[in-house]
Design a protein around this motif. Structure first.
Motif, PDB file in Angstrom:
ATOM      1  N   GLU A  71       0.841  -1.211   0.000  1.00  0.00           N
ATOM      2  CA  GLU A  71       0.000   0.000   0.000  1.00  0.00           C
ATOM      3  C   GLU A  71       0.875   1.260   0.000  1.00  0.00           C
ATOM      4  N   MET A  72       1.915   1.238   0.820  1.00  0.00           N
ATOM      5  CA  MET A  72       2.779   2.422   0.912  1.00  0.00           C
ATOM      6  C   MET A  72       3.418   2.724  -0.455  1.00  0.00           C
ATOM      7  N   VAL A  73       3.916   1.678  -1.097  1.00  0.00           N
ATOM      8  CA  VAL A  73       4.637   1.883  -2.363  1.00  0.00           C
ATOM      9  C   VAL A  73       3.660   2.264  -3.484  1.00  0.00           C
ATOM     10  N   MET A  74       2.546   1.514  -3.608  1.00  0.00           N
ATOM     11  CA  MET A  74       1.668   1.753  -4.770  1.00  0.00           C
ATOM     12  C   MET A  74       0.769   2.971  -4.590  1.00  0.00           C
ATOM     13  N   SER A  75       0.095   3.059  -3.415  1.00  0.00           N
ATOM     14  CA  SER A  75      -0.834   4.188  -3.230  1.00  0.00           C
ATOM     15  C   SER A  75      -0.067   5.472  -2.930  1.00  0.00           C
ATOM     16  N   GLY A  76       1.198   5.348  -2.559  1.00  0.00           N
ATOM     17  CA  GLY A  76       2.029   6.512  -2.267  1.00  0.00           C
ATOM     18  C   GLY A  76       2.843   6.926  -3.482  1.00  0.00           C
ATOM     19  N   SER A  77       4.116   6.584  -3.484  1.00  0.00           N
ATOM     20  CA  SER A  77       5.020   7.191  -4.474  1.00  0.00           C
ATOM     21  C   SER A  77       4.672   6.846  -5.924  1.00  0.00           C
ATOM     22  N   ILE A  78       4.281   5.601  -6.200  1.00  0.00           N
ATOM     23  CA  ILE A  78       4.017   5.246  -7.612  1.00  0.00           C
ATOM     24  C   ILE A  78       2.792   6.016  -8.128  1.00  0.00           C
ATOM     25  N   ASN A  79       1.713   5.983  -7.350  1.00  0.00           N
ATOM     26  CA  ASN A  79       0.489   6.668  -7.778  1.00  0.00           C
ATOM     27  C   ASN A  79       0.775   8.152  -8.047  1.00  0.00           C
ATOM     28  N   LYS A  80       1.502   8.774  -7.140  1.00  0.00           N
ATOM     29  CA  LYS A  80       1.742  10.219  -7.305  1.00  0.00           C
ATOM     30  C   LYS A  80       2.707  10.515  -8.460  1.00  0.00           C
ATOM     31  N   SER A  81       3.627   9.589  -8.746  1.00  0.00           N
ATOM     32  CA  SER A  81       4.531   9.888  -9.865  1.00  0.00           C
ATOM     33  C   SER A  81       3.781   9.798 -11.201  1.00  0.00           C
ATOM     34  N   ILE A  82       2.788   8.909 -11.299  1.00  0.00           N
ATOM     35  CA  ILE A  82       1.994   8.849 -12.543  1.00  0.00           C
ATOM     36  C   ILE A  82       1.147  10.117 -12.672  1.00  0.00           C
ATOM     37  N   VAL A  83       0.536  10.518 -11.559  1.00  0.00           N
ATOM     38  CA  VAL A  83      -0.276  11.751 -11.575  1.00  0.00           C
ATOM     39  C   VAL A  83       0.598  12.920 -12.020  1.00  0.00           C
ATOM     40  N   SER A  84       1.808  13.015 -11.472  1.00  0.00           N
ATOM     41  CA  SER A  84       2.625  14.186 -11.833  1.00  0.00           C
ATOM     42  C   SER A  84       3.088  14.102 -13.285  1.00  0.00           C
ATOM     43  N   ASN A  85       3.364  12.892 -13.789  1.00  0.00           N
ATOM     44  CA  ASN A  85       3.759  12.777 -15.206  1.00  0.00           C
ATOM     45  C   ASN A  85       2.621  13.200 -16.140  1.00  0.00           C
ATOM     46  N   LEU A  86       1.384  12.833 -15.783  1.00  0.00           N
ATOM     47  CA  LEU A  86       0.235  13.220 -16.632  1.00  0.00           C
ATOM     48  C   LEU A  86       0.033  14.730 -16.587  1.00  0.00           C
ATOM     49  N   GLN A  87       0.262  15.311 -15.418  1.00  0.00           N
ATOM     50  CA  GLN A  87       0.071  16.762 -15.298  1.00  0.00           C
ATOM     51  C   GLN A  87       1.190  17.510 -16.010  1.00  0.00           C
ATOM     52  N   LYS A  88       2.391  16.941 -15.964  1.00  0.00           N
ATOM     53  CA  LYS A  88       3.512  17.525 -16.715  1.00  0.00           C
ATOM     54  C   LYS A  88       3.197  17.494 -18.220  1.00  0.00           C
ATOM     55  N   ALA A  89       2.436  16.474 -18.626  1.00  0.00           N
ATOM     56  CA  ALA A  89       2.071  16.345 -20.048  1.00  0.00           C
ATOM     57  C   ALA A  89       0.874  17.229 -20.403  1.00  0.00           C
ATOM     58  N   GLY A  90       0.393  18.035 -19.439  1.00  0.00           N
ATOM     59  CA  GLY A  90      -0.679  18.992 -19.751  1.00  0.00           C
ATOM     60  C   GLY A  90      -2.073  18.528 -19.361  1.00  0.00           C
ATOM     61  N   GLY A  91      -2.169  17.389 -18.675  1.00  0.00           N
ATOM     62  CA  GLY A  91      -3.487  16.887 -18.284  1.00  0.00           C
ATOM     63  C   GLY A  91      -3.825  17.214 -16.846  1.00  0.00           C
ATOM     64  N   VAL A  92      -5.061  16.842 -16.464  1.00  0.00           N
ATOM     65  CA  VAL A  92      -5.461  16.935 -15.054  1.00  0.00           C
ATOM     66  C   VAL A  92      -5.694  15.495 -14.613  1.00  0.00           C
ATOM     67  N   ALA A  93      -5.010  15.062 -13.570  1.00  0.00           N
ATOM     68  CA  ALA A  93      -5.126  13.669 -13.128  1.00  0.00           C
ATOM     69  C   ALA A  93      -5.409  13.619 -11.636  1.00  0.00           C
ATOM     70  N   TYR A  94      -6.189  12.616 -11.237  1.00  0.00           N
ATOM     71  CA  TYR A  94      -6.522  12.440  -9.813  1.00  0.00           C
ATOM     72  C   TYR A  94      -6.073  11.059  -9.378  1.00  0.00           C
ATOM     73  N   GLY A  95      -5.186  11.014  -8.408  1.00  0.00           N
ATOM     74  CA  GLY A  95      -4.748   9.735  -7.867  1.00  0.00           C
ATOM     75  C   GLY A  95      -5.693   9.278  -6.779  1.00  0.00           C
ATOM     76  N   THR A  96      -5.999   7.987  -6.801  1.00  0.00           N
ATOM     77  CA  THR A  96      -6.839   7.397  -5.755  1.00  0.00           C
ATOM     78  C   THR A  96      -6.415   5.944  -5.619  1.00  0.00           C
ATOM     79  N   SER A  97      -6.725   5.341  -4.492  1.00  0.00           N
ATOM     80  CA  SER A  97      -6.542   3.890  -4.450  1.00  0.00           C
ATOM     81  C   SER A  97      -7.934   3.284  -4.410  1.00  0.00           C
ATOM     82  N   GLY A  98      -7.997   1.964  -4.494  1.00  0.00           N
ATOM     83  CA  GLY A  98      -9.296   1.295  -4.424  1.00  0.00           C
ATOM     84  C   GLY A  98      -9.928   1.430  -3.056  1.00  0.00           C
ATOM     85  N   VAL A  99      -9.139   1.909  -2.082  1.00  0.00           N
ATOM     86  CA  VAL A  99      -9.658   2.088  -0.719  1.00  0.00           C
ATOM     87  C   VAL A  99     -10.532   3.345  -0.644  1.00  0.00           C
ATOM     88  N   ASP A 100     -10.114   4.407  -1.323  1.00  0.00           N
ATOM     89  CA  ASP A 100     -10.821   5.690  -1.252  1.00  0.00           C
ATOM     90  C   ASP A 100     -12.210   5.559  -1.872  1.00  0.00           C
TER      91      ASP A 100
END
Ligand SMILES: Nc1ncnc2c1ncn2[C@@H]1O[C@H](COP(=O)(O)OP(=O)(O)O)[C@@H](O)[C@H]1O
Ligand SMILES: CC(=O)N[C@@H](CCC(=O)OP(=O)(O)O)C(=O)O
Length: 266
Positions: free
Chosen positions: A74-103
């Protein structure tokens, strides 16, 4: 809804070029289809468990998940990995929302193995797609595959299985993006990539060991998603973004999983 669920495997997350994220943002902006991202993170979890000197064997591609392993996953996937994908999409000009299946209980889970031998490995019982559609109306959802049951217990869900459940719930396409060009096999000394496979062929290739390890849950998810409501399932290489572009444009790319009845027309 014309949507595509893109599952990004942990094997490629650190290697995906900017152009890959730009293509996803473009799909949303141009309205070609609604992208939804589900990710994995196996290699990142392995690294962290190795540092902590915790063993985590796999059974048919699924990680035996103790309470300690679940916390790390949970720490690795819902934390750093999820946020790095969100930031890459936003760097590419998109709006992205990170969530886990828990939220918002986005991925409602039950134990995958009733005998308990796999520990806290879950499978998706249902997807809270009302919540998912709210996120989609604002941007691109990026989902970490940790699920939750009604008692609040969390489960580690294989990313491919989580993606298949989301695709079937949204009745969308399922693209499993990994670091291989598709399902490969060595035939008469030559390596080939199968452009299409049916359930019957897949069962046979698992039995004979042509398909093994992490490819087993991947290909089973592709089949299950298809039989339960996803409109198409394909395995693509993320390291060659032209594959995703070709697939979206209806050209041959990766390995497509098809229903038996379609096989007669190929
Ligand atoms: N027939 C096959 N063709 C291609 N890859 C296969 C095959 N059988 C097993 N594999 C393995 O499956 C892996 C992909 O699964 P996995 O490592 O879980 O990917 P991801 O992390 O992207 O989900 C490949 O790297 C390869 O080692
Ligand atoms: C139950 C189970 O095996 N969960 C996976 C979740 C991550 C995943 O699926 O990552 P990849 O997509 O990189 O393979 C795991 O713990 O590795």
């Amino acid at each position: 809804m014309n949507c595509i669920v893109l599952k990004m495997g942990g094997s490629i997350l650190e290697k995906l070029p900017d152009s890959f994220y730009e293509m996803i943002v473009d799909l949303k902006k141009t309205g070609v289809c609604e992208p939804v991202i589900v990710h994995g993170g196996g290699p990142g979890i392995n690294r962290m468990l190795h540092q902590l000197k915790v063993e985590s064997p796999f059974v048919d591609g699924l990680r035996v998940t103790t309470k300690e392993v679940l916390d790390v996953a949970e720490m690795v996937m819902s934390g750093s990995i999820n946020k790095s994908i969100v930031s890459n999409l936003q760097k590419a000009g998109g709006v992205a929302y990170g969530t886990s299946g828990v939220d918002g209980s986005l991925l409602q889970a039950t134990p995958f193995d009733p005998t308990g031998a796999l520990g806290y490995v879950g499978e998706v019982a249902s997807v809270n797609d009302d919540w998912l559609k709210v996120i989609m109306s604002h941007g691109i959802p990026v989902i970490s595959p940790i699920g939750i049951d009604q008692s609040g217990q969390r489960y580690n869900i294989n990313g491919d299985m989580a993606a298949a459940a989301v695709a079937q719930s949204l009745k969308g396409k399922l693209a499993l993006i990994s670091d291989i060009p598709g399902v490969m096999e060595t035939i008469s000394g030559k390596q080939v990539i199968h452009p299409v496979l049916t359930k019957e062929q897949i069962d046979e290739k698992i039995k004979t060991g042509v398909i093994y390890g992490g490819m087993i849950p991947k290909i089973k998810s592709a089949m299950d998603g298809l039989s339960a409501g996803a409109t198409e399932s394909v395995i693509l290489n993320g390291l060659t973004p032209a594959d995703l572009k070709n697939y979206i444009e209806g050209k041959e790319a990766g390995t497509k999983i098809i229903a038996e009845k379609e096989a007669n027309h190929v």
